[in-house]
Structure formats: structure tokens, C-alpha cells
Design an enzyme around this catalytic site. Structure first.
Site, PDB file in Angstrom:
ATOM      1  N   THR A   1       0.815  -1.225   0.000  1.00 26.75           N
ATOM      2  CA  THR A   1       0.000   0.000   0.000  1.00 26.75           C
ATOM      3  C   THR A   1       0.849   1.275   0.000  1.00 26.75           C
ATOM      4  OG1 THR A   1      -0.071  -0.043   2.406  1.00 26.75           O
ATOM      5  CG2 THR A   1      -1.928  -1.074   1.258  1.00 26.75           C
TER       6      THR A   1
ATOM      7  N   ARG B   1      -1.854  -4.748   6.368  1.00 27.09           N
ATOM      8  CA  ARG B   1      -2.222  -4.847   7.789  1.00 27.09           C
ATOM      9  C   ARG B   1      -3.574  -4.208   8.032  1.00 27.09           C
ATOM     10  NH1 ARG B   1       1.332  -0.237  10.942  1.00 27.09           N
ATOM     11  NH2 ARG B   1       1.370   1.250   9.240  1.00 27.09           N
TER      12      ARG B   1
ATOM     13  N   SER C   1      18.499   0.637   3.232  1.00 27.95           N
ATOM     14  CA  SER C   1      18.411   2.096   3.094  1.00 27.95           C
ATOM     15  C   SER C   1      19.759   2.781   3.235  1.00 27.95           C
ATOM     16  CB  SER C   1      17.467   2.615   4.182  1.00 27.95           C
ATOM     17  OG  SER C   1      17.602   4.010   4.311  1.00 27.95           O
TER      18      SER C   1
ATOM     19  N   GLU D   1      20.077   5.300   4.873  1.00 24.29           N
ATOM     20  CA  GLU D   1      20.130   5.739   6.269  1.00 24.29           C
ATOM     21  C   GLU D   1      21.109   4.889   7.079  1.00 24.29           C
ATOM     22  OE1 GLU D   1      18.571   8.025   8.668  1.00 24.29           O
ATOM     23  OE2 GLU D   1      18.551   9.101   6.785  1.00 24.29           O
TER      24      GLU D   1
ATOM     25  N   TYR E   1      15.584   4.032  13.328  1.00 25.50           N
ATOM     26  CA  TYR E   1      15.235   3.479  12.010  1.00 25.50           C
ATOM     27  C   TYR E   1      16.486   2.925  11.328  1.00 25.50           C
ATOM     28  CZ  TYR E   1      14.190   3.525   6.980  1.00 25.50           C
ATOM     29  OH  TYR E   1      14.067   3.190   5.651  1.00 25.50           O
TER      30      TYR E   1
ATOM     31  N   LYS F   1      17.357  -0.941  10.268  1.00 29.52           N
ATOM     32  CA  LYS F   1      17.667  -1.338   8.885  1.00 29.52           C
ATOM     33  C   LYS F   1      19.009  -2.076   8.816  1.00 29.52           C
ATOM     34  CE  LYS F   1      14.248   0.012   6.126  1.00 29.52           C
ATOM     35  NZ  LYS F   1      13.461  -0.939   5.335  1.00 29.52           N
TER      36      LYS F   1
ATOM     37  N   ARG G   1      20.501  15.457   0.444  1.00 27.89           N
ATOM     38  CA  ARG G   1      20.059  14.124   0.087  1.00 27.89           C
ATOM     39  C   ARG G   1      20.245  13.894  -1.406  1.00 27.89           C
ATOM     40  NH1 ARG G   1      20.211  13.726   4.707  1.00 27.89           N
ATOM     41  NH2 ARG G   1      18.778  12.765   6.196  1.00 27.89           N
TER      42      ARG G   1
ATOM     43  N   PRO H   1      17.157  14.411  16.939  1.00 29.31           N
ATOM     44  CA  PRO H   1      18.171  14.331  17.998  1.00 29.31           C
ATOM     45  C   PRO H   1      19.563  14.029  17.445  1.00 29.31           C
ATOM     46  CG  PRO H   1      16.217  13.074  18.593  1.00 29.31           C
ATOM     47  CD  PRO H   1      16.010  13.518  17.184  1.00 29.31           C
TER      48      PRO H   1
ATOM     49  N   GLU I   1      21.238  13.866  13.442  1.00 27.84           N
ATOM     50  CA  GLU I   1      20.864  14.102  12.034  1.00 27.84           C
ATOM     51  C   GLU I   1      21.828  13.369  11.087  1.00 27.84           C
ATOM     52  OE1 GLU I   1      18.942  14.710   9.647  1.00 27.84           O
ATOM     53  OE2 GLU I   1      18.770  16.867   9.271  1.00 27.84           O
TER      54      GLU I   1
END
Ligand code: NAP
Ligand code: G4F
Length: 325
Positions: free
Chosen positions: A12, A35, A125, A127, A149, A153, A217, A280, A282
């Protein structure tokens, strides 16, 4: 020949919905795990709802994930489900670890037990690189995640490699840099900007308030990146692949480009900052090197920064103009 079956978690979401359309276009039978929510969220699937099979399931719940894998007997599994918003991972770190980290392990277990022949793509990711010391980042750049996060990952990334090594499963990680589209959630910075600019252009808002304008980014266009996901599973061997444009821009540059696309010249008068949107810890700077994906998968992004911003601004302007009528 029977159609190949793909099972998508996160169908989704932004990427899941583009991937489902892409695979239907290639003649796949497409199934997805969805879900339960108090209000169903199937907007992104509106155009293909009658052509996909949806299974109730949650990455927090092993039995539902296992059932969906057993019921579909997939040839390819795409694990895109996650608590994917970095900001929320600071306020809901344990939930993020459960879904984004352990959720991946639950899916791998289901595949190992019921569909060990299936090829698995996992949504890793950029990240994971987090606090980077070298640029651009590629498959050999060390990880230094800067959010719950990112940490989740990294766990999921290594779980995938462990299942590849321990059980010879075909599991590939796509280490994708930021990719955006008109289907991007409204809380992510690009969509917040293009929606905010469209509101200002149509007179329903006067200002746009953001956090760190200097973060950089590597922003690409989401439909390009689902092509990489598919290509990763058509390769001879499983592997890990960076997907990126190789170009980076600041949030401020995105803002400027978006206002320009909407024809608003004195944009700085509309822009505000509020430290409540700072994190908190970056991730200041991400720029990827997609050379391996180009070399081994023949993958290249087609949409550059300026066109991406224009696609998103145009879509949000159209949406706001329609509701204003
Ligand atoms: P997204 O739009 O936020 O979609 C996330 C999907 O995961 C949604 O379908 C969501 O379902 C589902 N989900 C969340 N929690 C779940 C749970 N407990 N059980 C089952 N499904 C659950 O994310 P996206 O941008 O498409 O990204 C897809 C994947 O790529 C994510 O894993 C993300 O972390 C990763 N990634 C994204 C980017 C990017 O720039 N977009 C870059 C690198 C990696 P609901 O509709 O019910 O919320
Ligand atoms: O759009 P963002 O929230 O995306 P972020 O944190 O880069 O994460 C996205 O990309 C990752 C790939 O690198 C994915 F794995 C992840 O799932 C997600 O899709 O924030 C981008 C940057 C950050 O540096 C943030 O601090 O924009 C900065 N920013 C400045 N003002 C803001 C805002 N971010 C948000 N969301 N909202 C602001 O007002």
C-alpha cells in the site's frame, strides 16, 4: 507458461504500489500483505485493486506472514514494509525495531520454511550509512546509523545476508537512497514542501515551516527504483546494490526549485524554520554511487532533480486546485 508470482509486503506504500503496477505490466500474478487499520488505506492501489490479491497480515505477527507466504507460494518476495519515517523512529523506537528490524526476520523465516526456492528483495536504506566520512557512498562504505530506524535497517540488512549464507536463500539488499513521487507520504520533507508550496500557490496557506534546511540528500524518482528491485531478483547471483542518482541537493535547494516550479518568486518570505522538526541526531549528507547497479543490473535512473521536483509540484497543484473548485 504459468505467470510468475510476486508477494509484496508494504504494497500500500509509495514503492509497493509502483512495484505492483510494474510487475502486473510484466505479466506477474501479484499478491500483497496488508495490515488491518481502522480505516483502510488503499488509495495508492486504486487503479489496480481488481488485479492484485491482498492478504491480511502484519510484520509484527509471525503467523499471518507465514500464512501469506504459504498461501501464495511466491517465486519472488519483495519486503518493502517498514515503519519508514526516520522522525517517528525517535518517538517510537521499539515499534520501529519490531517492524523494520525483526519484521524482516519474520519474513525470512517464513520464506526459509515454506518457500526456500523464492528470491527475496529487501528494502535496505542509505540511512544505514548515516554519519558518513566518505563521499559518494557505495556497497563498501561502513555503516554508522544515526536513528533507531537506521539501526533497525542495519539489523535487517545483516539478517538478509545471514540467511543467504546460512541457508543459501537468494536474498538481495537494495541499498536505496531517497526516492520520491506524488505518492510520497506527506510527512517526508519533499512531499511536505511540494504540498506546502501548492497550498501557498492556491491561497490556502501563507507559510511553509521546516527543520534543517542544510541537510543534503540524493533524491531520485520512485518508479525508477522499483525497476532496480526487479532487476536485482533477475540477476544470476544474489547481492547488495546501491540505488542512487549520484547527485545531491540541500533541502533549501529543493524548496527553491519547488517555489520556482509553482511560479512564486519571493519564496524566502514564505519560508520559516522551527527546531521542533530537527532530529536528535541528524544525517547531514548522503550521495550514492550506483556504479555496481549499472554494471551488474544495467540499471540507471531516468529522472533528474529538477524534473522530479516539477512532477511533484504539478501533482500537488492539480490536487489542491481540484479541491478548491
Ligand atoms: P512507505 O510509503 O512508508 O510504505 C511502507 C509500507 O509498509 C506501507 O504499505 C505500510 O502499510 C507498510 N507497513 C508498515 N508497518 C507494517 C506492518 N507492521 N506490517 C505490514 N506492513 C506494514 O515506504 P516507501 O517509501 O514505499 O518505502 C518502502 C521501503 O523502502 C521501506 O522499507 C522503506 O524503509 C525503504 N526505503 C525507502 C526509501 C525511500 O526513499 N522511499 C529509501 C530507502 C529505503 P500501511 O499503508 O498500513 O501504513
Ligand atoms: O524526508 P525525510 O524525512 O527523509 P529521510 O530522513 O532522509 O528518510 C527517507 O529516506 C531514507 C533513505 O535515505 C529512507 F530509508 C527512509 O525510509 C525515508 O524514506 O528527511 C530528509 C531530510 C532530513 O535531513 C531532515 O532532517 O530533510 C530534513 N528536514 C528538514 N525539515 C525535514 C524537515 N524532514 C522532514 N520530514 N520534515 C521537515 O520539516
Amino acid at each position: 507458461m504459468a505467470a510468475r508470482t510476486a508477494l509484496i509486503t508494504g504494497i500500500t506504500g509509495q514503492d509497493g504500489s509502483y512495484l505492483a503496477e510494474f510487475l502486473l505490466g510484466k505479466g506477474y500474478r501479484v499478491a500483497g500483505i496488508v495490515r488491518r487499520l481502522s480505516s483502510p488505506n488503499l488509495t495508492n492501489l486504486a487503479g489496480i485493486l481488481d488485479r492484485v490479491e491482498l492478504f491480511d497480515g502484519d510484520l509484527m505477527d509471525q503467523s499471518s506472514v507465514s500464512r501469506a507466504v504459504e498461501a501464495t507460494s511466491p517465486d519472488e518476495v519483495y519486503n518493502l514494509a517498514a515503519q519508514s519515517f526516520v522522525g517517528a523512529s525517535f518517538t517510537q523506537p521499539v515499534l520501529t525495531g519490531e517492524i523494520t528490524g525483526l519484521g524482516t526476520l519474520r519474513l525470512l523465516e517464513a520464506v526459509r520454511v515454506s518457500a526456500p526456492h523464492a528470491r527475496v528483495y529487501h528494502a535496505s536504506s542509505s540511512e544505514m550509512f548515516g554519519h558518513v566520512e566518505t563521499e559518494p557512498q557505495d556497497e563498501s562504505t561502513p555503516f554508522h546509523p544515526r536513528s533507531p530506524y537506521g539501526v533497525a535497517k542495519v539489523y535487517a540488512y545483516w539478517a538478509c545476508i545471514n540467511y543467504r549464507e546460512a541457508y543459501s536463500l537468494f536474498v538481495s539488499n537494495g541499498i536505496l537512497f531517497n526516492h520520491e513521487s506524488p505518492r510520497r507520504g506527506l510527512e517526508f520533507v519533499t512531499r511536505k514542501i511540494t504540498d506546502g508550496v501548492a497550498r501557498i500557490a492556491t491561497g490556502t496557506s501563507k507559510t511553509l515551516t521546516l527543520g534543517n534546511l542544510e541537510a543534503r540528500r540524493d533524491w531520485g524518482y520512485a518508479p525508477d527504483y522499483v525497476d532496480l528491485m526487479w532487476r536485482a531478483l533477475q540477476a544470476k547471483e544474489p547481492g547488495d546494490f546501491v540505488g542512487a542518482t549520484g547527485e545531491s541537493h540541500t533541502v533549501r535547494e529543493f524548496v527553491q526549485e519547488a517555489f520556482t516550479a509553482a511560479g512564486i518568486a519571493r519564496w524566502e518570505e514564505c519560508l520559516r524554520t522551527d527546531p521542533k522538526f530537527n532530529r536528535p541526531s541528524e544525517v547531514f549528507n548522503l550521495r550514492g554511487n550506483p556504479a555496481k547497479a549499472k554494471r551488474e543490473l544495467g540499471w540507471e535512473p531516468t529522472t533528474r532533480f529538477r524534473d522530479l521536483v516539477r512532477i511533484m509540484v504539478t501533482a500537488d497543484l492539480e490536487r489542491h486546485r481540484k479541491t478548491a473548485r
